[in-house]
Design a protein around this motif. Structure first.
Motif, PDB file in Angstrom:
ATOM      1  N   LEU A  47       0.830  -1.203   0.000  1.00  0.00           N
ATOM      2  CA  LEU A  47       0.000   0.000   0.000  1.00  0.00           C
ATOM      3  C   LEU A  47       0.868   1.258   0.000  1.00  0.00           C
ATOM      4  O   LEU A  47       0.655   2.179  -0.791  1.00  0.00           O
ATOM      5  CB  LEU A  47      -0.911  -0.021   1.235  1.00  0.00           C
ATOM      6  N   LEU A  48       1.872   1.295   0.867  1.00  0.00           N
ATOM      7  CA  LEU A  48       2.754   2.462   0.945  1.00  0.00           C
ATOM      8  C   LEU A  48       3.608   2.595  -0.309  1.00  0.00           C
ATOM      9  O   LEU A  48       3.805   3.695  -0.828  1.00  0.00           O
ATOM     10  CB  LEU A  48       3.636   2.384   2.189  1.00  0.00           C
ATOM     11  N   ALA A  93       1.667   4.118  -3.397  1.00  0.00           N
ATOM     12  CA  ALA A  93       1.122   5.486  -3.323  1.00  0.00           C
ATOM     13  C   ALA A  93       2.009   6.435  -4.129  1.00  0.00           C
ATOM     14  O   ALA A  93       3.231   6.289  -4.163  1.00  0.00           O
ATOM     15  CB  ALA A  93       1.059   5.938  -1.871  1.00  0.00           C
ATOM     16  N   ALA A  94       1.376   7.408  -4.782  1.00  0.00           N
ATOM     17  CA  ALA A  94       2.115   8.421  -5.535  1.00  0.00           C
ATOM     18  C   ALA A  94       2.997   9.213  -4.573  1.00  0.00           C
ATOM     19  O   ALA A  94       2.628   9.424  -3.419  1.00  0.00           O
ATOM     20  CB  ALA A  94       1.138   9.346  -6.255  1.00  0.00           C
ATOM     21  N   GLU A 154       1.306  11.998  -2.640  1.00  0.00           N
ATOM     22  CA  GLU A 154      -0.053  11.710  -2.174  1.00  0.00           C
ATOM     23  C   GLU A 154      -0.177  11.967  -0.684  1.00  0.00           C
ATOM     24  O   GLU A 154       0.660  11.577   0.107  1.00  0.00           O
ATOM     25  CB  GLU A 154      -0.418  10.262  -2.492  1.00  0.00           C
ATOM     26  N   ARG A 155      -1.261  12.636  -0.316  1.00  0.00           N
ATOM     27  CA  ARG A 155      -1.505  12.999   1.074  1.00  0.00           C
ATOM     28  C   ARG A 155      -2.913  12.546   1.462  1.00  0.00           C
ATOM     29  O   ARG A 155      -3.823  12.584   0.670  1.00  0.00           O
ATOM     30  CB  ARG A 155      -1.421  14.517   1.236  1.00  0.00           C
ATOM     31  N   LEU A 213      -4.780   6.666   2.628  1.00  0.00           N
ATOM     32  CA  LEU A 213      -4.419   5.730   1.559  1.00  0.00           C
ATOM     33  C   LEU A 213      -5.310   4.495   1.615  1.00  0.00           C
ATOM     34  O   LEU A 213      -5.467   3.796   0.623  1.00  0.00           O
ATOM     35  CB  LEU A 213      -2.958   5.291   1.705  1.00  0.00           C
ATOM     36  N   TRP A 214      -5.865   4.222   2.785  1.00  0.00           N
ATOM     37  CA  TRP A 214      -6.710   3.046   2.992  1.00  0.00           C
ATOM     38  C   TRP A 214      -7.568   3.296   4.219  1.00  0.00           C
ATOM     39  O   TRP A 214      -7.161   4.014   5.134  1.00  0.00           O
ATOM     40  CB  TRP A 214      -5.825   1.809   3.227  1.00  0.00           C
ATOM     41  N   ARG A 246      -1.041   9.213   5.019  1.00  0.00           N
ATOM     42  CA  ARG A 246       0.323   9.646   4.704  1.00  0.00           C
ATOM     43  C   ARG A 246       0.374  11.153   4.559  1.00  0.00           C
ATOM     44  O   ARG A 246      -0.491  11.752   3.922  1.00  0.00           O
ATOM     45  CB  ARG A 246       0.831   9.000   3.429  1.00  0.00           C
ATOM     46  N   ALA A 293       3.967   8.257   7.499  1.00  0.00           N
ATOM     47  CA  ALA A 293       2.847   7.358   7.214  1.00  0.00           C
ATOM     48  C   ALA A 293       2.466   6.691   8.528  1.00  0.00           C
ATOM     49  O   ALA A 293       3.338   6.204   9.268  1.00  0.00           O
ATOM     50  CB  ALA A 293       3.228   6.311   6.180  1.00  0.00           C
ATOM     51  N   GLU A 344     -12.310  14.434   1.950  1.00  0.00           N
ATOM     52  CA  GLU A 344     -11.335  13.398   1.589  1.00  0.00           C
ATOM     53  C   GLU A 344     -11.839  12.001   1.910  1.00  0.00           C
ATOM     54  O   GLU A 344     -11.855  11.133   1.070  1.00  0.00           O
ATOM     55  CB  GLU A 344     -10.010  13.651   2.309  1.00  0.00           C
ATOM     56  N   CYS A 389      -8.657  11.476   8.966  1.00  0.00           N
ATOM     57  CA  CYS A 389      -7.610  11.368   7.939  1.00  0.00           C
ATOM     58  C   CYS A 389      -6.646  12.545   7.921  1.00  0.00           C
ATOM     59  O   CYS A 389      -5.639  12.509   7.231  1.00  0.00           O
ATOM     60  CB  CYS A 389      -8.235  11.190   6.555  1.00  0.00           C
TER      61      CYS A 389
END
Length: 168
Positions: free
Chosen positions: A14-15, A18-19, A22-23, A26-27, A42, A104, A142, A158
Motif C-alpha cells: 500500500l505504501l 502510493a504516488a 499523495e496525502r 491511503l486506505w 500519509r 505514514a 477526503e 484522515c
C-alpha cells in the motif's frame, strides 16, 4: 453465523504503491458490521495536521514509515519514528508534523456512533417538524466521515483540512 478472518491490506504494498506526493487516507476499514474504524494516512515531507481535538473517541496511532512530531495540547513535542505506538486519549489536543521523509501512520479507534442531533444544553425542546439541518459542511471531503466538531478545521480521521466555512 460466524465471521471469517481475512487479510484486508498489505501495508508495504500500500505504501509503495502510493504516488510520491499523495496525502491523506491511503486506505480505510470499510467492512460491513465492523465495530472499529481504521485508516492508513500519509503526510508528505514537512506537511502538518493542525491542532485539533477528538472529543468522542480514543485513537491509537502507529507510525509505519518516515517520522515526525506530535505536539500535545500541553506543549510537549513527542518524536514519531517507525513502530512508535501512541495513545491519543479523547479530549486531548494534538497536532502532527511530518519530518523530511514524510510520515505514514495507521490509526484505529472505536467506530463513530451514529449521528444524533440534540438540543443545546438548557434550550427548550420544540417539536415543530421540518427538515433536519444540512450537515454537509461537517463531512470530510477526503474520507467522507462526519466531524463531531461543529467548526472543524481538520478531519480527525484522515487529517485533511476542511474547506473554509462560509459565515452564516
Amino acid at each position: 453465523m460466524n465471521a471469517t478472518p481475512r487479510i484486508l491490506a498489505l501495508l508495504d504494498d500500500l505504501l509503495a504503491g502510493a504516488a510520491p506526493g499523495e496525502r491523506g487516507a491511503l486506505w480505510h476499514l470499510a467492512e460491513q458490521g465492523r465495530e472499529l474504524d481504521a485508516n492508513v494516512v500519509r503526510l508528505p515531507p514537512h506537511a502538518a495536521v493542525g491542532e485539533h481535538q477528538e472529543d468522542t473517541l480514543d485513537v491509537l496511532l502507529v507510525v509505519l514509515a518516515g517520522g515526525g512530531t506530535l505536539r500535545t495540547g500541553d506543549g510537549d513535542v513527542l518524536g514519531l519514528v517507525p513502530t512508535t505506538v501512541t495513545w491519543l486519549p479523547r479530549t486531548s489536543r494534538r497536532a502532527l508534523e511530518a519530518g523530511p521523509e514524510g510520515l505514514a501512520y495507521f490509526t484505529v479507534h472505536r467506530r463513530r456512533p451514529g449521528l444524533t442531533i440534540r438540543p443545546a444544553a438548557g434550550a427548550p425542546v420544540r417539536s415543530e417538524g421540518g427538515e433536519a439541518p444540512c450537515m454537509l459542511d461537517l463531512v470530510c471531503p477526503e474520507c467522507g466521515r462526519l466531524s463531531a466538531d461543529r467548526a472543524p478545521r481538520f478531519c480527525s480521521a484522515c487529517g485533511e483540512p476542511f474547506p473554509e466555512r462560509q459565515p452564516q
